[in-house]
Design a protein around this motif. Structure first.
Motif, PDB file in Angstrom:
ATOM      1  N   PHE A 185       7.894  10.107  -3.537  1.00 61.80           N
ATOM      2  CA  PHE A 185       6.882   9.074  -3.613  1.00 61.80           C
ATOM      3  C   PHE A 185       7.472   7.780  -3.098  1.00 61.80           C
ATOM      4  CE2 PHE A 185       3.998  11.672  -5.939  1.00 61.80           C
ATOM      5  CZ  PHE A 185       4.789  12.483  -6.729  1.00 61.80           C
ATOM      6  N   SER A 186       7.624   7.648  -1.785  1.00 63.79           N
ATOM      7  CA  SER A 186       8.258   6.433  -1.262  1.00 63.79           C
ATOM      8  C   SER A 186       7.747   6.103   0.122  1.00 63.79           C
ATOM      9  CB  SER A 186       9.781   6.602  -1.211  1.00 63.79           C
ATOM     10  OG  SER A 186      10.135   7.653  -0.357  1.00 63.79           O
ATOM     11  N   LEU A 187       7.781   4.826   0.426  1.00 59.64           N
ATOM     12  CA  LEU A 187       7.479   4.322   1.756  1.00 59.64           C
ATOM     13  C   LEU A 187       8.768   3.999   2.465  1.00 59.64           C
ATOM     14  CD1 LEU A 187       4.620   1.784   0.989  1.00 59.64           C
ATOM     15  CD2 LEU A 187       4.431   3.767   2.451  1.00 59.64           C
ATOM     16  N   PRO A 188       8.735   3.887   3.776  1.00 52.80           N
ATOM     17  CA  PRO A 188       9.943   3.424   4.466  1.00 52.80           C
ATOM     18  C   PRO A 188      10.342   2.062   3.943  1.00 52.80           C
ATOM     19  CG  PRO A 188       8.319   4.249   6.022  1.00 52.80           C
ATOM     20  CD  PRO A 188       7.646   4.189   4.686  1.00 52.80           C
ATOM     21  N   PRO A 189      11.653   1.785   3.824  1.00 49.77           N
ATOM     22  CA  PRO A 189      12.085   0.478   3.312  1.00 49.77           C
ATOM     23  C   PRO A 189      11.460  -0.650   4.097  1.00 49.77           C
ATOM     24  CG  PRO A 189      13.944   1.951   3.578  1.00 49.77           C
ATOM     25  CD  PRO A 189      12.762   2.635   4.203  1.00 49.77           C
ATOM     26  N   PHE A 220       2.582  14.041 -11.514  1.00 54.53           N
ATOM     27  CA  PHE A 220       3.043  13.255 -12.665  1.00 54.53           C
ATOM     28  C   PHE A 220       4.539  12.947 -12.607  1.00 54.53           C
ATOM     29  CE2 PHE A 220      -0.968  15.007 -13.937  1.00 54.53           C
ATOM     30  CZ  PHE A 220      -1.572  13.951 -14.603  1.00 54.53           C
ATOM     31  N   THR A 221       5.251  13.552 -11.651  1.00 59.49           N
ATOM     32  CA  THR A 221       6.645  13.181 -11.438  1.00 59.49           C
ATOM     33  C   THR A 221       6.763  11.720 -11.018  1.00 59.49           C
ATOM     34  OG1 THR A 221       7.126  15.454 -10.747  1.00 59.49           O
ATOM     35  CG2 THR A 221       8.748  13.788 -10.159  1.00 59.49           C
ATOM     36  N   TRP A 222       5.700  11.196 -10.428  1.00 61.81           N
ATOM     37  CA  TRP A 222       5.675   9.796  -9.988  1.00 61.81           C
ATOM     38  C   TRP A 222       5.985   8.837 -11.133  1.00 61.81           C
ATOM     39  CZ3 TRP A 222       1.485   6.187 -11.034  1.00 61.81           C
ATOM     40  CH2 TRP A 222       1.624   4.958 -10.370  1.00 61.81           C
ATOM     41  N   PHE A 223       5.531   9.179 -12.333  1.00 59.52           N
ATOM     42  CA  PHE A 223       5.757   8.292 -13.479  1.00 59.52           C
ATOM     43  C   PHE A 223       7.236   8.217 -13.868  1.00 59.52           C
ATOM     44  CE2 PHE A 223       1.239   9.173 -13.947  1.00 59.52           C
ATOM     45  CZ  PHE A 223       0.738   7.932 -14.288  1.00 59.52           C
ATOM     46  N   THR A 224       8.012   9.203 -13.492  1.00 58.18           N
ATOM     47  CA  THR A 224       9.433   9.221 -13.864  1.00 58.18           C
ATOM     48  C   THR A 224      10.346   8.841 -12.704  1.00 58.18           C
ATOM     49  OG1 THR A 224       9.654  11.585 -13.322  1.00 58.18           O
ATOM     50  CG2 THR A 224       8.969  11.035 -15.556  1.00 58.18           C
ATOM     51  N   ASP A 225       9.751   8.607 -11.538  1.00 56.62           N
ATOM     52  CA  ASP A 225      10.550   8.295 -10.353  1.00 56.62           C
ATOM     53  C   ASP A 225      10.688   6.776 -10.204  1.00 56.62           C
ATOM     54  OD1 ASP A 225      11.801   8.112  -7.929  1.00 56.62           O
ATOM     55  OD2 ASP A 225      10.135   8.918  -6.742  1.00 56.62           O
ATOM     56  N   HIS A 226      11.887   6.269 -10.421  1.00 57.17           N
ATOM     57  CA  HIS A 226      12.155   4.831 -10.280  1.00 57.17           C
ATOM     58  C   HIS A 226      13.281   4.594  -9.276  1.00 57.17           C
ATOM     59  CE1 HIS A 226       9.570   4.267 -13.746  1.00 57.17           C
ATOM     60  NE2 HIS A 226      10.301   5.128 -14.413  1.00 57.17           N
ATOM     61  N   SER A 227      13.445   5.551  -8.362  1.00 62.35           N
ATOM     62  CA  SER A 227      14.578   5.506  -7.437  1.00 62.35           C
ATOM     63  C   SER A 227      14.489   4.364  -6.433  1.00 62.35           C
ATOM     64  CB  SER A 227      14.700   6.838  -6.691  1.00 62.35           C
ATOM     65  OG  SER A 227      13.491   7.127  -5.996  1.00 62.35           O
ATOM     66  N   ASP A 228      13.268   4.025  -5.996  1.00 65.63           N
ATOM     67  CA  ASP A 228      13.120   2.969  -4.989  1.00 65.63           C
ATOM     68  C   ASP A 228      11.784   2.276  -5.203  1.00 65.63           C
ATOM     69  OD1 ASP A 228      13.254   1.292  -2.865  1.00 65.63           O
ATOM     70  OD2 ASP A 228      13.469   2.837  -1.323  1.00 65.63           O
ATOM     71  N   ALA A 229      11.751   1.366  -6.183  1.00 67.26           N
ATOM     72  CA  ALA A 229      10.494   0.706  -6.545  1.00 67.26           C
ATOM     73  C   ALA A 229       9.937  -0.144  -5.416  1.00 67.26           C
ATOM     74  CB  ALA A 229      10.704  -0.155  -7.786  1.00 67.26           C
ATOM     75  N   GLY A 230      10.792  -0.607  -4.524  1.00 71.68           N
ATOM     76  CA  GLY A 230      10.334  -1.432  -3.423  1.00 71.68           C
ATOM     77  C   GLY A 230       9.637  -0.651  -2.334  1.00 71.68           C
ATOM     78  N   ALA A 231       9.693   0.668  -2.415  1.00 71.87           N
ATOM     79  CA  ALA A 231       9.058   1.511  -1.396  1.00 71.87           C
ATOM     80  C   ALA A 231       8.327   2.657  -2.081  1.00 71.87           C
ATOM     81  CB  ALA A 231      10.112   2.049  -0.430  1.00 71.87           C
ATOM     82  N   ASP A 232       7.472   2.317  -3.034  1.00 72.44           N
ATOM     83  CA  ASP A 232       6.716   3.319  -3.780  1.00 72.44           C
ATOM     84  C   ASP A 232       5.373   3.552  -3.095  1.00 72.44           C
ATOM     85  OD1 ASP A 232       4.841   4.419  -5.847  1.00 72.44           O
ATOM     86  OD2 ASP A 232       6.687   4.389  -7.046  1.00 72.44           O
ATOM     87  N   GLU A 233       5.274   4.643  -2.373  1.00 69.05           N
ATOM     88  CA  GLU A 233       4.088   4.901  -1.555  1.00 69.05           C
ATOM     89  C   GLU A 233       2.838   5.074  -2.398  1.00 69.05           C
ATOM     90  OE1 GLU A 233       2.492   8.007   1.876  1.00 69.05           O
ATOM     91  OE2 GLU A 233       4.402   8.358   0.863  1.00 69.05           O
ATOM     92  N   LEU A 234       2.916   5.872  -3.458  1.00 66.28           N
ATOM     93  CA  LEU A 234       1.729   6.149  -4.247  1.00 66.28           C
ATOM     94  C   LEU A 234       1.210   4.891  -4.929  1.00 66.28           C
ATOM     95  CD1 LEU A 234      -0.345   8.086  -5.314  1.00 66.28           C
ATOM     96  CD2 LEU A 234       1.268   8.795  -7.088  1.00 66.28           C
TER      97      LEU A 234
END
Length: 273
Positions: free
Chosen positions: A7-11, A205-219
């Motif tokens: 769940f990420s966007l390009p930086p 629902f994995t999105w709720f636990t994914d905090h790896s790259d908050a600056g590029a959160d696609e969803l």
């Protein structure tokens, strides 16, 4: 095993930094040299003037950003009563949330069959932008009583931490016994029974636990900027499978009409003999 979906966007592109002046290129030192040829002196003066003008442009850009932020804050407050009214009305429409997500091409790609089952209990989604809209926002998912979740509300919040870097935090999901979709094993899907033909993705629902790259959160960005401004446009999108089915029926009708025309033509020929 199905490939994991990130769940990420390009930086985000970083703002280019102004080049640091080396001792040899500092205007005050270079212009002080009396031995420079006239052409070089003129060029150096032009460089100094460009730098002065650019500083004025930068100052105006900063001022504009501050003014735009004030306008955004003003209209965010004015929109709140309408957002609240809209949420109340959408809550009266059965399956509004899950239908909207299924019809959105990017979100739909993240949904497995069991995810959709859970989202059928979704009553509404709210997006709250903080007073300083640059500092972040929060997305809230509200659920009716259901066989999957103990939570009535799931939230994910995006903000800037003390160092100014993007970060996120979210509600801990309390799954009912044996219903944790984020830990489910990959299951073989019967493609013939699926409406959308694609590989089973990692749970939504994995999105709720994914905090790896908050600056590029696609969803998060898709929900805030793509869906939230006007969710009705996605809710009303016709189901592609239904359209395809109608198209096939039209083709069958056309073939039947052509067949009848051929029969009529053959009958006319026989009568003329």
């Amino acid at each position: 095993m199905a490939p994991k979906h990130q769940f990420s966007l390009p930086p985000q592109a970083k703002k280019p930094k102004k080049p640091r002046r080396t001792p040899a290129s500092r205007p005050e030192e270079t212009s002080a040299s009396p031995n420079l040829p006239k052409e070089e002196e003129e060029q150096q003066e032009a460089v100094e003037h460009v730098d002065e003008v650019q500083n004025e442009i930068d100052r105006l850009n900063e001022q504009a950003s501050e003014e735009i932020l004030k306008v955004e804050q003003k209209y965010n407050k004015l929109r709140q009563p309408f957002f609240q009214k809209r949420s109340e009305l959408m809550a009266k429409i059965p399956n509004f949330g899950v239908t909207t997500f299924v019809h959105h091409p990017q979100v739909s790609a993240l949904l497995g069959e069991e995810d959709e089952e859970v989202l059928h209990y979704l009553t509404r989604v709210d997006v709250t932008e903080f007073e300083d809209s640059k500092s972040g926002y929060r997305i809230d998912f509200y659920f009716d009583e259901n066989p999957y979740l103990e939570n009535k509300v799931l939230s994910k919040e995006f903000h800037l931490n003390e160092s100014g870097d993007p970060s996120s935090k979210s509600t801990e999901i309390k799954w009912k016994s044996g219903k944790d979709l984020t830990k489910r094993a990959s299951q073989t899907q019967n493609k013939a029974s699926r409406k959308r033909q694609h590989e089973e993705p990692e749970s939504f629902f994995t999105w709720f636990t994914d905090h790896s790259d908050a600056g590029a959160d696609e969803l998060g960005e898709v929900i805030k900027d793509g869906i939230w401004p006007n969710p009705l446009q996605y809710h009303l999108v016709p189901d592609m499978d239904d359209e395809e089915g109608e198209g096939e029926e039209d083709d069958d009708d056309d073939e039947e009409e052509e067949g009848l025309e051929d029969i009529d033509e053959e009958g006319d020929k026989d009568e003329g003999r």
